[in-house]
Design a protein around this motif. Structure first.
Motif, PDB file in Angstrom:
ATOM      1  N   ARG A 134       0.842  -1.195   0.000  1.00  0.00           N
ATOM      2  CA  ARG A 134       0.000   0.000   0.000  1.00  0.00           C
ATOM      3  C   ARG A 134       0.877   1.245   0.000  1.00  0.00           C
ATOM      4  N   ARG A 135       0.362   2.333  -0.518  1.00  0.00           N
ATOM      5  CA  ARG A 135       1.092   3.595  -0.508  1.00  0.00           C
ATOM      6  C   ARG A 135       0.911   4.260   0.858  1.00  0.00           C
ATOM      7  N   ILE A 136       2.019   4.662   1.464  1.00  0.00           N
ATOM      8  CA  ILE A 136       1.978   5.300   2.770  1.00  0.00           C
ATOM      9  C   ILE A 136       2.629   6.681   2.677  1.00  0.00           C
ATOM     10  N   GLY A 137       2.175   7.585   3.533  1.00  0.00           N
ATOM     11  CA  GLY A 137       2.737   8.928   3.546  1.00  0.00           C
ATOM     12  C   GLY A 137       4.063   8.991   4.277  1.00  0.00           C
ATOM     13  N   HIS A 138       4.188   8.163   5.342  1.00  0.00           N
ATOM     14  CA  HIS A 138       5.410   8.155   6.143  1.00  0.00           C
ATOM     15  C   HIS A 138       5.561   6.786   6.805  1.00  0.00           C
ATOM     16  N   PRO A 139       6.790   6.281   6.933  1.00  0.00           N
ATOM     17  CA  PRO A 139       6.994   4.956   7.545  1.00  0.00           C
ATOM     18  C   PRO A 139       6.404   4.831   8.953  1.00  0.00           C
ATOM     19  N   SER A 140       6.312   5.959   9.670  1.00  0.00           N
ATOM     20  CA  SER A 140       5.780   5.915  11.038  1.00  0.00           C
ATOM     21  C   SER A 140       4.313   5.523  11.073  1.00  0.00           C
ATOM     22  N   GLU A 141       3.639   5.529   9.917  1.00  0.00           N
ATOM     23  CA  GLU A 141       2.245   5.087   9.877  1.00  0.00           C
ATOM     24  C   GLU A 141       2.146   3.579  10.104  1.00  0.00           C
ATOM     25  N   VAL A 142       3.243   2.857   9.841  1.00  0.00           N
ATOM     26  CA  VAL A 142       3.227   1.396   9.930  1.00  0.00           C
ATOM     27  C   VAL A 142       4.143   0.886  11.045  1.00  0.00           C
ATOM     28  N   LEU A 143       5.298   1.543  11.224  1.00  0.00           N
ATOM     29  CA  LEU A 143       6.309   1.053  12.153  1.00  0.00           C
ATOM     30  C   LEU A 143       6.564   2.032  13.291  1.00  0.00           C
ATOM     31  N   LYS A 144       7.114   1.510  14.390  1.00  0.00           N
ATOM     32  CA  LYS A 144       7.467   2.318  15.547  1.00  0.00           C
ATOM     33  C   LYS A 144       8.893   1.992  15.984  1.00  0.00           C
ATOM     34  N   ILE A 145       9.521   2.942  16.643  1.00  0.00           N
ATOM     35  CA  ILE A 145      10.863   2.714  17.182  1.00  0.00           C
ATOM     36  C   ILE A 145      10.838   1.551  18.174  1.00  0.00           C
TER      37      ILE A 145
ATOM     38  N   LEU B 164     -10.290   4.234  -2.192  1.00  0.00           N
ATOM     39  CA  LEU B 164      -9.923   5.245  -1.203  1.00  0.00           C
ATOM     40  C   LEU B 164      -8.680   5.989  -1.678  1.00  0.00           C
ATOM     41  N   VAL B 165      -8.690   7.302  -1.485  1.00  0.00           N
ATOM     42  CA  VAL B 165      -7.528   8.110  -1.839  1.00  0.00           C
ATOM     43  C   VAL B 165      -6.419   7.834  -0.827  1.00  0.00           C
ATOM     44  N   THR B 166      -5.255   7.362  -1.318  1.00  0.00           N
ATOM     45  CA  THR B 166      -4.138   7.048  -0.422  1.00  0.00           C
ATOM     46  C   THR B 166      -3.072   8.142  -0.419  1.00  0.00           C
ATOM     47  N   ASN B 167      -3.038   8.939  -1.466  1.00  0.00           N
ATOM     48  CA  ASN B 167      -2.036  10.014  -1.519  1.00  0.00           C
ATOM     49  C   ASN B 167      -2.493  11.074  -2.515  1.00  0.00           C
ATOM     50  N   VAL B 168      -2.188  12.328  -2.186  1.00  0.00           N
ATOM     51  CA  VAL B 168      -2.536  13.455  -3.054  1.00  0.00           C
ATOM     52  C   VAL B 168      -1.238  14.171  -3.425  1.00  0.00           C
ATOM     53  N   THR B 169      -0.977  14.310  -4.718  1.00  0.00           N
ATOM     54  CA  THR B 169       0.237  14.976  -5.188  1.00  0.00           C
ATOM     55  C   THR B 169      -0.145  16.136  -6.107  1.00  0.00           C
ATOM     56  N   ASP B 170       0.863  16.870  -6.565  1.00  0.00           N
ATOM     57  CA  ASP B 170       0.619  17.982  -7.480  1.00  0.00           C
ATOM     58  C   ASP B 170       0.168  17.508  -8.852  1.00  0.00           C
ATOM     59  N   TYR B 171       0.495  16.245  -9.186  1.00  0.00           N
ATOM     60  CA  TYR B 171       0.173  15.747 -10.518  1.00  0.00           C
ATOM     61  C   TYR B 171      -1.027  14.811 -10.532  1.00  0.00           C
TER      62      TYR B 171
ATOM     63  N   GLY C 230      -3.828  -3.199  -1.476  1.00  0.00           N
ATOM     64  CA  GLY C 230      -2.510  -3.230  -2.096  1.00  0.00           C
ATOM     65  C   GLY C 230      -2.507  -2.890  -3.576  1.00  0.00           C
ATOM     66  N   ILE C 231      -3.664  -2.697  -4.188  1.00  0.00           N
ATOM     67  CA  ILE C 231      -3.757  -2.360  -5.613  1.00  0.00           C
ATOM     68  C   ILE C 231      -4.145  -0.889  -5.733  1.00  0.00           C
ATOM     69  N   GLU C 232      -3.210  -0.107  -6.282  1.00  0.00           N
ATOM     70  CA  GLU C 232      -3.447   1.329  -6.411  1.00  0.00           C
ATOM     71  C   GLU C 232      -3.318   1.763  -7.864  1.00  0.00           C
ATOM     72  N   GLY C 233      -4.020   2.809  -8.185  1.00  0.00           N
ATOM     73  CA  GLY C 233      -3.926   3.394  -9.519  1.00  0.00           C
ATOM     74  C   GLY C 233      -3.800   4.899  -9.405  1.00  0.00           C
ATOM     75  N   LEU C 234      -3.272   5.505 -10.461  1.00  0.00           N
ATOM     76  CA  LEU C 234      -3.102   6.959 -10.486  1.00  0.00           C
ATOM     77  C   LEU C 234      -4.180   7.591 -11.352  1.00  0.00           C
ATOM     78  N   ALA C 235      -4.864   8.562 -10.779  1.00  0.00           N
ATOM     79  CA  ALA C 235      -5.774   9.408 -11.544  1.00  0.00           C
ATOM     80  C   ALA C 235      -5.051  10.734 -11.749  1.00  0.00           C
ATOM     81  N   HIS C 236      -4.541  10.935 -12.965  1.00  0.00           N
ATOM     82  CA  HIS C 236      -3.813  12.179 -13.258  1.00  0.00           C
ATOM     83  C   HIS C 236      -4.737  13.371 -13.057  1.00  0.00           C
ATOM     84  N   LYS C 237      -4.146  14.499 -12.725  1.00  0.00           N
ATOM     85  CA  LYS C 237      -4.969  15.671 -12.409  1.00  0.00           C
ATOM     86  C   LYS C 237      -5.877  16.076 -13.567  1.00  0.00           C
ATOM     87  N   ASP C 238      -5.455  15.807 -14.816  1.00  0.00           N
ATOM     88  CA  ASP C 238      -6.297  16.144 -15.960  1.00  0.00           C
ATOM     89  C   ASP C 238      -7.519  15.240 -16.054  1.00  0.00           C
TER      90      ASP C 238
END
Length: 570
Positions: free
Chosen positions: A234-245, A291-298, A307-315
């Motif tokens: 899955r796409r994650i924003g930061h490793p801390s979302e899944v793992l801890k020290i 579900l939206v997993t990440n939002v980028t400029d593009y 675990g299956i993700e796709g990209l919807a380009h901004k256009d």
């Protein structure tokens, strides 16, 4: 009744006061004096320097003096009297300052022999940490650990060893390293552990540090990088979302580099690749919910299955290019969204998605109601880069380029004519193009096109023109009554150079010219009198003479003109 004082008692008290006075006179700030240890606790040592004066010294100042014996109450030691009484009413003493020369000599000896020294980290300073090794030393941030540490609180006031990197006696400056000690300590252990790790092994490790790009896992004395892309499918924003020290995890060795002595591990490799379970399940045109997993400029990433993700380009988000320019204003992480599959590549494990395709294309609806040639009343909403943008409907704009403002302008005049228009102006415009969800408008074609005058003409045809202007470089004419305006260049005014003089004509004169170039799509036309004369001469030669007849060109043309006049009279 007066109290009787014992003479012997009075004499004893006098001697005591005299002794205290002598001791007080010997207590001078900034000097090294003798003191007796009167109390020892966990953090400090209390020293009695006489005259009923005691001071407390941090216990860490005694740890690094190479003393062979433990401190005991009653020991007499040298101390430095910094202040007899500070603003808290306390006596300020220092053991390290009293032993400074001795300490410096010991530290210098360790430095020259490349020996480690004992010390503790006392606090944070600019660029690193402050350490006490008998004297104050500087520990740069890059020398704290082998990996970047966000939190160093667990290192404070803990006895540990340091390696001296630099000493400057003049500046009383010492630079130490904790990282060098760790690297040296772990070197043998790392080499041994590295030899035990093989590609494909599944081992247990502890998360040691977390960064923006992944985390470092301690595999039992050897640190390995676990990159963000190898943590989960899955796409994650930061490793801390899944793992801890300090989290204990099992990982798989996915890369071993003996040359760089590096090992990379993966966590997701212990799971089944979700793409292997969906082969041939998705088809172009399928409608899905995710579900939206990440939002980028593009664009945005949408998880359509675990675990299956796709990209919807901004256009592909909406039919409005303005709204699509900022995907973050349209969607947020964890937001549910409906989409359609635009493309799927099972080999590359890529899924292209669209959201706007689930709604009717407003451009198609608009074009159906307003085909090419429709004249609209519209309003100017923006002017940018010599292009006028007009609002046609909600989220639908039309563009008017500079060349489509008037028939009588040159490219050099575009900026000037653009000054005649302002945002908010009402204008009439004609739709001249609508493709790829873009609509082009024209103001100059609202009242028709001057090229309608020559719509039945082609290259080589002769047209009659009226002279509008005579210049040094040619003659400007208009074709017919309301046709396009063209400048016949000087070298196209006559077949013979001596006759190619613009002054032969005056305003409103009539002349015939041949169409030498015609592009109705781009509204471009070229005229030439020379080409017409060449054609006339060629036809006359074929009809009235030849190279072997002996007739002169003047005779042939004269005969042709005479016949033409005769035909006219008849």
């Amino acid at each position: 009744m007066n109290q009787v004082t014992n003479p012997e008692q009075a004499h004893s008290e006098f001697e005591k006061l005299l002794a205290e006075s002598q001791i007080n006179s010997e207590l001078k700030e900034g000097t090294i004096i003798k003191g007796t240890i009167s109390e020892i606790d966990d953090d400090s040592v209390t020293v009695d320097i006489g005259a009923k004066v005691e001071g407390r010294i941090a216990k860490r100042e005694f740890i690094f003096l190479k003393d062979k014996q433990e401190l005991e109450i009653g020991d007499v030691i040298d101390v430095y009297l910094d202040k007899i009484e500070n603003h808290h009413g306390e006596c300020v003493l220092s053991r390290s300052k009293a032993k400074n020369k001795e300490i410096w000599a010991e530290i210098e000896k360790s430095f020259n022999a490349a020996e480690l020294v004992d010390g503790v980290i006392t606090g944070k300073v600019k660029g690193g940490l402050s350490c006490e090794i008998g004297i104050t030393a500087f520990l740069p941030g890059s020398q704290i650990d082998t990996r970047p540490l966000r939190d160093v609180s667990h290192l404070l006031n803990v006895p540990q060893k340091f390696k001296i990197l630099k000493m400057d006696a003049k500046r009383n400056n010492v630079v130490v390293s904790r990282r060098a000690v760790l690297e040296e300590t772990h070197k043998e252990l790392r080499e041994e552990r590295f030899s035990q790790l093989a590609l494909g092994d599944v081992v247990e490790g502890r998360v040691k540090a977390i960064t923006d790009y992944g985390c470092f896992v301690d595999l039992g004395g050897y640190d390995s990088l676990l990159h963000s892309s190898d943590i989960t499918y899955r796409r994650i924003g930061h490793p801390s979302e899944v793992l801890k020290i300090d989290q204990v995890i099992k990982v798989k060795i996915i890369k071993v580099d003996p040359e760089k002595n590096r090992v990379s591990c993966g966590l997701k490799q212990l799971e089944q690749d979700p793409w292997t379970t969906v082969e041939n399940k998705f088809n172009i045109g399928d409608k899905l919910q995710g579900l939206v997993t990440n939002v980028t400029d593009y664009g945005i990433f949408i998880e359509v299955e675990n675990g299956i993700e796709g990209l919807a380009h901004k256009d592909m988000l909406t039919w409005s290019s303005k709204k699509n320019s900022q995907p973050g204003n349209l969607y947020a992480r964890s937001q549910s969204v409906d989409c359609v599959i635009l493309d799927v590549d099972y080999e590359k494990k890529r899924l292209s998605l669209g959201v706007k395709q689930l709604t009717a294309n407003p451009f198609e609806l608009f074009n159906a109601k307003n085909p090419i040639g429709t004249i609209l009343d519209t309003e100017i909403k923006a002017i940018k880069d010599n292009i006028i943008f007009c609002e046609l409907e909600e989220d639908i704009d039309g563009a008017i380029f500079s060349k489509d403002l008037s028939w009588d302008i040159q490219p050099s005049d575009y900026k000037d004519i653009m000054k005649n228009y302002s945002i908010g102006d009402k204008v009439k415009a004609k739709i001249i193009e609508n493709k790829n969800d873009k609509i082009a408008l024209s103001i100059r074609e609202v009242n028709g096109s001057p090229f309608d005058e020559i719509k039945d003409k082609s290259v080589g045809d002769t047209v009659t023109c009226t002279v509008l202007e005579v210049t040094d470089y040619g003659v400007k004419v208009v074709i017919g009554e309301n046709g396009p305006k063209v400048t016949i260049k000087k070298n196209d005014l006559a077949l013979r150079k001596q006759d190619a003089r613009p002054e032969r004509w005056a305003k409103n004169d009539k002349l015939d010219a041949q169409i030498s170039m015609l592009d109705s799509q781009s509204f471009k036309v070229g005229l030439s009198i020379r080409s017409l004369e060449e054609t006339t001469e060629k036809d006359a030669m074929q009809k009235y003479g030849s190279a072997s007849s002996g007739a002169s060109l003047g005779d042939i043309l004269g005969k042709a003109i005479s016949d033409k006049n005769t035909e006219s009279e008849e």
